[in-house]
Design a protein around this motif. Structure first.
Motif, mmCIF file in Angstrom:
data_model
loop_
_atom_site.group_PDB
_atom_site.id
_atom_site.type_symbol
_atom_site.label_atom_id
_atom_site.label_comp_id
_atom_site.label_asym_id
_atom_site.label_seq_id
_atom_site.Cartn_x
_atom_site.Cartn_y
_atom_site.Cartn_z
ATOM 1 N N HIS A 111 44.972 -24.226 110.251
ATOM 2 C CA HIS A 111 43.545 -24.173 109.931
ATOM 3 C C HIS A 111 43.255 -23.082 108.902
ATOM 4 N N ARG A 112 44.067 -22.020 108.883
ATOM 5 C CA ARG A 112 43.878 -20.962 107.887
ATOM 6 C C ARG A 112 44.250 -21.460 106.491
ATOM 7 N N ILE A 113 45.316 -22.225 106.419
ATOM 8 C CA ILE A 113 45.749 -22.784 105.137
ATOM 9 C C ILE A 113 44.729 -23.797 104.637
ATOM 10 N N ASP A 114 44.256 -24.646 105.532
ATOM 11 C CA ASP A 114 43.256 -25.646 105.149
ATOM 12 C C ASP A 114 41.956 -24.984 104.702
ATOM 13 N N ALA A 115 41.584 -23.876 105.367
ATOM 14 C CA ALA A 115 40.353 -23.174 104.995
ATOM 15 C C ALA A 115 40.463 -22.573 103.600
ATOM 16 N N ALA A 116 41.624 -22.010 103.279
ATOM 17 C CA ALA A 116 41.823 -21.451 101.938
ATOM 18 C C ALA A 116 41.737 -22.548 100.883
ATOM 19 N N ARG A 117 42.357 -23.676 101.182
ATOM 20 C CA ARG A 117 42.332 -24.789 100.223
ATOM 21 C C ARG A 117 40.907 -25.307 100.040
ATOM 22 N N ALA A 118 40.172 -25.432 101.148
ATOM 23 C CA ALA A 118 38.799 -25.934 101.064
ATOM 24 C C ALA A 118 37.906 -24.985 100.286
ATOM 25 N N ALA A 119 38.181 -23.702 100.380
ATOM 26 C CA ALA A 119 37.388 -22.697 99.669
ATOM 27 C C ALA A 119 37.838 -22.528 98.222
ATOM 28 N N GLY A 120 38.909 -23.202 97.834
ATOM 29 C CA GLY A 120 39.407 -23.097 96.469
ATOM 30 C C GLY A 120 40.046 -21.756 96.166
ATOM 31 N N ARG A 121 40.590 -21.086 97.175
ATOM 32 C CA ARG A 121 41.219 -19.781 96.965
ATOM 33 C C ARG A 121 42.695 -19.830 97.324
ATOM 34 N N GLY A 122 43.425 -18.879 96.799
ATOM 35 C CA GLY A 122 44.817 -18.752 97.182
ATOM 36 C C GLY A 122 44.945 -18.106 98.549
ATOM 37 N N LEU A 123 46.095 -18.294 99.162
ATOM 38 C CA LEU A 123 46.353 -17.699 100.467
ATOM 39 C C LEU A 123 46.427 -16.182 100.361
ATOM 40 N N ASP A 124 45.795 -15.511 101.294
ATOM 41 C CA ASP A 124 45.899 -14.066 101.419
ATOM 42 C C ASP A 124 47.089 -13.742 102.318
#
Length: 332
Positions: A111-124
């Motif tokens: 869900h963290r990876i999907d949230a980053a993708r949905a927000a258009g940001r790279g993974l922290d």
């Protein structure tokens, strides 16, 4: 300075830069790949997996300023270094650089990876939280069993280093790398892309991604990894984890176009959604390098276009392509 590995790909770039910066370097490995360094470095021939006690002796007695480890894949691998460095009678522990991978995210909460993708940001870096539920682990394994095993091992190593930092103050930084390109590549992913762009089509399928051609990812350049390691050494406060990659986050289509341009082709090849995209190992999307940019003095990643061009230029020499093919076959 002790470099574990060091005679292939990123290790060669790192040893060369350390020597250029005036560090005394010792390279420890099995001695399978001929050393390109001659008498510029000290060589220790040792299989760290078959001879862990000898590895621990080298770490304990070497008086190293730092240890850079290119060939650790599990918690046990890094624990051997930690225990040796922190043993009774040992000098102050060396700074330890662990070469990790963005494959760790293949073993993390999705869900963290999907949230980053949905927000258009790279993974922290903080998005790497291990998946622990049965259903989540099963989903990770179904998505890509190999990358789950590989990434889980790398994540275990990072977790062990975190525990050693908390318990004993062991100083370390894990460098999480996406797929790496550059001269002396030993895996062959970019060589496959380089060769396929001159053909009629290139695969663009990415497992778990609806539109592979539009999938964004990160790519690192091997000399930038070496520069990041050197930039870490003088820091008084070492960050526990850093992403190292080019700043650009290309789609599969954009990466193919860059390679075609670097090869001097009039137009990029067609993209075939029925065939797997070359080079990309994971489906987690790009990583954010802002933390590395903020804390590594003077470190700036090479532009992706320049990194692609330099790698393509290296492959114009057939002997270099043959070198990569040979090493890639040996790693299978």
């Amino acid at each position: 300075m002790l470099v574990i590995g060091g005679t292939q790909f990123m290790g060669v770039h790192t040893v060369e830069l350390l020597c250029k910066k005036g560090y005394a370097v010792t390279v420890l490995n099995r001695g399978v790949t001929p050393s390109p360094f001659g008498d510029d470095v000290t060589h220790i021939r040792l299989d760290r997996f078959a001879q862990p006690n000898l590895l621990m002796k080298v770490v304990r007695e070497g008086g190293w300023e730092a240890v850079v480890d290119f060939v650790a894949f599990s918690a046990d691998d890094v624990a051997h270094v930690c225990r040796a460095a922190l043993g009774p009678g040992s000098p102050p522990p060396p700074f330890y650089v662990f070469i990790s991978s963005d494959s760790v995210y293949m073993a993390c909460e999705r869900h963290r990876i999907d949230a980053a993708r949905a927000a258009g940001r790279g993974l922290d870096e903080s998005d790497a939280v291990r998946e622990t539920s049965r259903a989540g682990i099963a989903a990770c394994r179904t998505r890509d069993a190999y990358q789950y095993r590989y990434g889980s091992g790398k994540l275990e190593a990072e977790e062990e280093l975190g525990r050693m930092a908390e318990r004993c103050g062991f100083p370390s930084t894990s460098l999480r790398l996406p797929d790496v390109i550059g001269p002396r590549d030993n895996l062959g992913g970019f060589l496959g892309l380089y060769e396929r762009v001159a053909r009629a089509s290139v695969g663009c399928r990415v497992a778990g991604v609806a539109d592979g051609a539009a999938h964004r990812a990160s790519v690192a350049f091997a000399p930038d990894v070496a520069a990041a390691i050197v930039a870490l050494l003088p820091l008084k406060r070492k960050p526990p984890v850093l992403h190292v990659a080019c700043a650009e986050t290309p789609t599969v289509a954009e990466l193919v176009a860059l390679v075609a341009e670097a090869r001097g082709l009039d137009r990029p090849p067609k993209l075939d959604p029925g065939r797997r995209a070359p080079l990309l190992s994971v489906d987690v999307g790009p990583v954010d390098v802002s933390r590395a940019l903020a804390c590594l003095p003077g470190w700036r990643p090479t532009s992706l276009a320049d990194a692609v061009r330099a790698t393509c230029d290296w492959y114009t020499v057939e002997a270099n392509a043959a070198y990569t093919r040979r090493l890639a076959e040996d790693s299978d």
